[in-house]
Design a protein around this motif. Structure first.
Motif, PDB file in Angstrom:
ATOM      1  N   MET A   1       1.671   6.804  -6.853  1.00 26.62           N
ATOM      2  CA  MET A   1       0.623   7.728  -7.278  1.00 26.62           C
ATOM      3  C   MET A   1       1.028   9.180  -7.014  1.00 26.62           C
ATOM      4  N   ARG A   2       1.712   9.417  -5.884  1.00 27.23           N
ATOM      5  CA  ARG A   2       2.180  10.781  -5.612  1.00 27.23           C
ATOM      6  C   ARG A   2       3.213  11.214  -6.651  1.00 27.23           C
ATOM      7  N   ALA A   3       4.098  10.282  -7.029  1.00 29.69           N
ATOM      8  CA  ALA A   3       5.101  10.594  -8.046  1.00 29.69           C
ATOM      9  C   ALA A   3       4.433  10.913  -9.383  1.00 29.69           C
ATOM     10  N   PHE A   4       3.364  10.189  -9.715  1.00 32.57           N
ATOM     11  CA  PHE A   4       2.671  10.445 -10.983  1.00 32.57           C
ATOM     12  C   PHE A   4       1.947  11.789 -10.948  1.00 32.57           C
ATOM     13  N   ASP A   5       1.342  12.138  -9.823  1.00 28.33           N
ATOM     14  CA  ASP A   5       0.679  13.443  -9.705  1.00 28.33           C
ATOM     15  C   ASP A   5       1.688  14.580  -9.889  1.00 28.33           C
ATOM     16  N   ALA A   6       2.874  14.432  -9.276  1.00 31.07           N
ATOM     17  CA  ALA A   6       3.913  15.455  -9.429  1.00 31.07           C
ATOM     18  C   ALA A   6       4.390  15.517 -10.876  1.00 31.07           C
ATOM     19  N   PHE A   7       4.497  14.349 -11.523  1.00 31.14           N
ATOM     20  CA  PHE A   7       4.913  14.289 -12.926  1.00 31.14           C
ATOM     21  C   PHE A   7       3.912  15.040 -13.814  1.00 31.14           C
ATOM     22  N   LYS A   8       2.616  14.799 -13.604  1.00 40.74           N
ATOM     23  CA  LYS A   8       1.596  15.467 -14.418  1.00 40.74           C
ATOM     24  C   LYS A   8       1.647  16.980 -14.228  1.00 40.74           C
ATOM     25  N   GLU A   9       1.849  17.405 -12.993  1.00 43.84           N
ATOM     26  CA  GLU A   9       1.882  18.846 -12.712  1.00 43.84           C
ATOM     27  C   GLU A   9       3.022  19.524 -13.458  1.00 43.84           C
ATOM     28  N   VAL A  10       4.215  18.913 -13.425  1.00 44.35           N
ATOM     29  CA  VAL A  10       5.372  19.520 -14.101  1.00 44.35           C
ATOM     30  C   VAL A  10       5.225  19.401 -15.615  1.00 44.35           C
ATOM     31  N   ASN A  11       4.666  18.300 -16.101  1.00 38.59           N
ATOM     32  CA  ASN A  11       4.476  18.161 -17.550  1.00 38.59           C
ATOM     33  C   ASN A  11       3.459  19.180 -18.071  1.00 38.59           C
TER      34      ASN A  11
ATOM     35  N   VAL B   1       3.166  -3.255 -25.997  1.00 40.72           N
ATOM     36  CA  VAL B   1       4.475  -3.714 -25.536  1.00 40.72           C
ATOM     37  C   VAL B   1       5.507  -2.669 -25.935  1.00 40.72           C
ATOM     38  N   MET B   2       6.303  -2.211 -24.967  1.00 39.43           N
ATOM     39  CA  MET B   2       7.349  -1.211 -25.228  1.00 39.43           C
ATOM     40  C   MET B   2       8.343  -1.251 -24.072  1.00 39.43           C
ATOM     41  N   ASN B   3       9.497  -0.611 -24.258  1.00 39.84           N
ATOM     42  CA  ASN B   3      10.439  -0.549 -23.143  1.00 39.84           C
ATOM     43  C   ASN B   3      10.149   0.692 -22.287  1.00 39.84           C
ATOM     44  N   ARG B   4      10.856   0.824 -21.185  1.00 44.71           N
ATOM     45  CA  ARG B   4      10.523   1.885 -20.217  1.00 44.71           C
ATOM     46  C   ARG B   4      10.830   3.282 -20.766  1.00 44.71           C
ATOM     47  N   ARG B   5      11.824   3.396 -21.674  1.00 46.14           N
ATOM     48  CA  ARG B   5      12.145   4.717 -22.229  1.00 46.14           C
ATOM     49  C   ARG B   5      11.049   5.181 -23.186  1.00 46.14           C
TER      50      ARG B   5
ATOM     51  N   VAL C   1       0.830  -1.203   0.000  1.00 41.64           N
ATOM     52  CA  VAL C   1       0.000   0.000   0.000  1.00 41.64           C
ATOM     53  C   VAL C   1       0.868   1.260   0.000  1.00 41.64           C
ATOM     54  N   THR C   2       1.932   1.251   0.805  1.00 42.97           N
ATOM     55  CA  THR C   2       2.837   2.403   0.871  1.00 42.97           C
ATOM     56  C   THR C   2       3.509   2.642  -0.473  1.00 42.97           C
ATOM     57  N   ALA C   3       3.978   1.559  -1.103  1.00 39.30           N
ATOM     58  CA  ALA C   3       4.628   1.689  -2.406  1.00 39.30           C
ATOM     59  C   ALA C   3       3.654   2.219  -3.459  1.00 39.30           C
ATOM     60  N   PHE C   4       2.415   1.747  -3.404  1.00 40.04           N
ATOM     61  CA  PHE C   4       1.410   2.212  -4.372  1.00 40.04           C
ATOM     62  C   PHE C   4       1.105   3.697  -4.159  1.00 40.04           C
ATOM     63  N   ASP C   5       1.000   4.137  -2.894  1.00 39.35           N
ATOM     64  CA  ASP C   5       0.766   5.554  -2.601  1.00 39.35           C
ATOM     65  C   ASP C   5       1.926   6.417  -3.084  1.00 39.35           C
ATOM     66  N   ASP C   6       3.158   5.949  -2.853  1.00 37.92           N
ATOM     67  CA  ASP C   6       4.333   6.690  -3.317  1.00 37.92           C
ATOM     68  C   ASP C   6       4.320   6.823  -4.841  1.00 37.92           C
TER      69      ASP C   6
ATOM     70  N   LEU D   1       9.463   8.178 -11.121  1.00 38.15           N
ATOM     71  CA  LEU D   1       8.255   7.411 -11.415  1.00 38.15           C
ATOM     72  C   LEU D   1       8.611   5.992 -11.854  1.00 38.15           C
ATOM     73  N   ASP D   2       9.663   5.875 -12.676  1.00 39.07           N
ATOM     74  CA  ASP D   2      10.126   4.549 -13.093  1.00 39.07           C
ATOM     75  C   ASP D   2      10.577   3.722 -11.895  1.00 39.07           C
ATOM     76  N   ARG D   3      11.323   4.366 -10.969  1.00 40.62           N
ATOM     77  CA  ARG D   3      11.806   3.635  -9.788  1.00 40.62           C
ATOM     78  C   ARG D   3      10.650   3.176  -8.915  1.00 40.62           C
ATOM     79  N   GLN D   4       9.691   4.060  -8.693  1.00 43.59           N
ATOM     80  CA  GLN D   4       8.540   3.695  -7.870  1.00 43.59           C
ATOM     81  C   GLN D   4       7.719   2.579  -8.523  1.00 43.59           C
ATOM     82  N   GLN D   5       7.609   2.626  -9.850  1.00 41.41           N
ATOM     83  CA  GLN D   5       6.868   1.585 -10.556  1.00 41.41           C
ATOM     84  C   GLN D   5       7.581   0.239 -10.414  1.00 41.41           C
ATOM     85  N   LYS D   6       8.917   0.249 -10.454  1.00 41.30           N
ATOM     86  CA  LYS D   6       9.668  -1.000 -10.306  1.00 41.30           C
ATOM     87  C   LYS D   6       9.533  -1.552  -8.890  1.00 41.30           C
ATOM     88  N   VAL D   7       9.600  -0.689  -7.885  1.00 42.55           N
ATOM     89  CA  VAL D   7       9.424  -1.131  -6.499  1.00 42.55           C
ATOM     90  C   VAL D   7       8.066  -1.782  -6.318  1.00 42.55           C
ATOM     91  N   LEU D   8       7.041  -1.137  -6.850  1.00 42.67           N
ATOM     92  CA  LEU D   8       5.678  -1.670  -6.746  1.00 42.67           C
ATOM     93  C   LEU D   8       5.562  -3.015  -7.457  1.00 42.67           C
TER      94      LEU D   8
END
Length: 422
Positions: free
Chosen positions: A31-41, A312-316, A24-29, A69-76
């Motif tokens: 989602m927070r990373a994605f929200d920050a990503f959207k704001e800056v984008n 299907v695609m790579n992370r980049r 749950v903690t990893a999933f919350d982290d 975001l990539d790191r958090q996705q891998k942890v999850l």
């Protein structure tokens, strides 16, 4: 194929199933990373609209958030994977006397190199391969565990069809011109149907190997679960090799990847080739309406295939599509709805395969299709181990092999996005 790097199992920390709080903690982290990503984008896109170029600081900040975001996705993903792994079967669960005898004989071979009982068992089973020729079969429980783990960590295997075989080559017949059919009245004359033209696809099983290492001290420790250790050691090595082969394999010493067949513009598609849709720009999405090519790719696939389709695609490449929006300003890429689900692109699951190519001029960097119908993985039954206490003293090497094949079985079920003008 490169030899797997030797690792001593003493250096590996014991890994238990993650707690629900960790997930749950990893999933919350994430989602927070994605929200920050959207704001800056959004800030970057506004700067482009205002002065045709984004601020350098904004671009750098977005790149850092993308990496986070990539790191958090891998942890999850790692936590979810650990939670889904089933436990190995023990002697009292579903094993009969014969599997228990095989397991005990195999353990004696792995720990001490004793071969007499194992040779006797394989002779009774009419197994023709001896220790000097190719090793001994692992117990069924260990083989099943390896198969389950590969299904979890090998991205293409997880979405493709898997067929177990006992022969060296699996042959699948198909009709090149389809079978004749039509409508007729109850008493109306039926025209004679043409004889269907049949052909076959051949999927040879290639040898895949890994070479985990252990010290004799560890092997002498009766508390060490050798079945689990072997499964864990070969899991990553097999998955990495499979993942690359199922995408770009040449079909000679490894399976044929789904990107290996010749490509042709989807309007001119014929059986035996993979159809593609072009982005309209060399090595990039089109400058205007960049998401249109993704929609064209989706609808290049017939409706019967779209129901179970995946990207299907790579992370980049995934990092690039995260920035895209539709005409109404909504992001096309959406994070997973829960910890154990996948991210989606235009509503379809996204599968991350590192062997897929990067965005470049002429690259088929994004694939879309029903891989269950489009790609076949062939597993030859039997995983073998050859014990080698001499080559890398003081380590004992375990040359572990399995035979795997693969290739496209339905060329109409997979399409690609080509980053080119045409």
């Amino acid at each position: 194929m490169t030899q797997t790097e030797l690792r001593s199992p003493e250096t590996k920390a014991a890994e238990g199933a993650p707690s629900s709080l960790e997930v749950v903690t990893a999933f919350d982290d994430f989602m927070r990373a994605f929200d920050a990503f959207k704001e800056v984008n959004d800030e970057r896109l506004a700067e482009i609209e205002a002065r045709l170029t984004p601020d350098v600081v904004t671009v750098e900040k977005l790149a850092r958030l993308d990496d986070a975001l990539d790191r958090q996705q891998k942890v999850l993903a790692d936590l979810t994977l650990k939670g889904r792994r089933p436990a190995l079967e023990t002697a009292g669960t579903r094993e009969t006397a014969a599997p228990r005898e095989h397991k005990a004989a195999f353990e004696a071979y792995v720990r001490r190199g004793e071969v007499s009982t194992l040779k006797s068992l394989e002779s009774k089973a009419l197994a023709s391969v001896t220790d000097s020729q190719g090793g001994y079969l692992v117990p069924e429980a260990t083989e099943r565990e390896i198969g389950r783990r590969l299904a979890e960590v090998s991205p293409i295997r997880a979405i493709a069809s898997v067929q177990q075989v006992t022969a060296a080559v699996y042959r699948k017949p198909f009709a090149t011109e389809g079978f004749a059919s039509g409508w007729a009245a109850e008493t109306g004359a039926r025209a004679q149907s043409a004889t269907p033209v049949l052909d076959e696809l051949a999927f040879p099983a290639m040898e895949l190997f890994a070479m985990p290492a252990a010290t004799q001290t560890l092997l002498d420790d009766s508390a060490v679960d050798l079945d689990r250790w072997i499964a864990e050691e070969v899991e990553t090595a097999f998955a990495e090799q499979e993942s690359a082969a199922f995408v770009t394999g040449d079909g000679t010493t490894r399976p044929q990847g789904f990107l290996t067949p010749a490509k042709v513009a989807n309007a001119a598609w014929v059986w035996g080739k993979i159809g593609y849709v072009a982005t309209g720009a060399a090595g990039a999405f089109a400058a205007s309406n960049p998401s249109d090519s993704l929609l064209d790719l989706v609808y290049a696939l017939r409706s019967g295939y779209r129901r179970n389709a995946s990207f299907v695609m790579n992370r980049r490449v995934q990092a690039a599509v995260r920035k895209l929006k539709d005409a109404d300003g909504r992001y096309l890429w959406e994070p997973p709805a829960s910890a154990d689900s996948s991210a989606t692109l235009i509503g379809f699951p996204v599968v991350e395969a590192e062997a897929a190519p990067d965005i470049a001029d002429g690259a088929h960097a994004i694939s879309f299709g029903d891989f269950r119908r489009g790609y076949l993985v062939v597993d030859r039954i039997g995983v073998r181990i050859l014990r080698d206490p001499f080559t890398a003293k003081p380590y004992v090497l375990f040359y572990t092999t399995k035979r795997v094949g693969g290739g496209v079985q339905d060329f109409d079920a997979i399409k690609t996005l080509k980053f080119a003008t045409s």
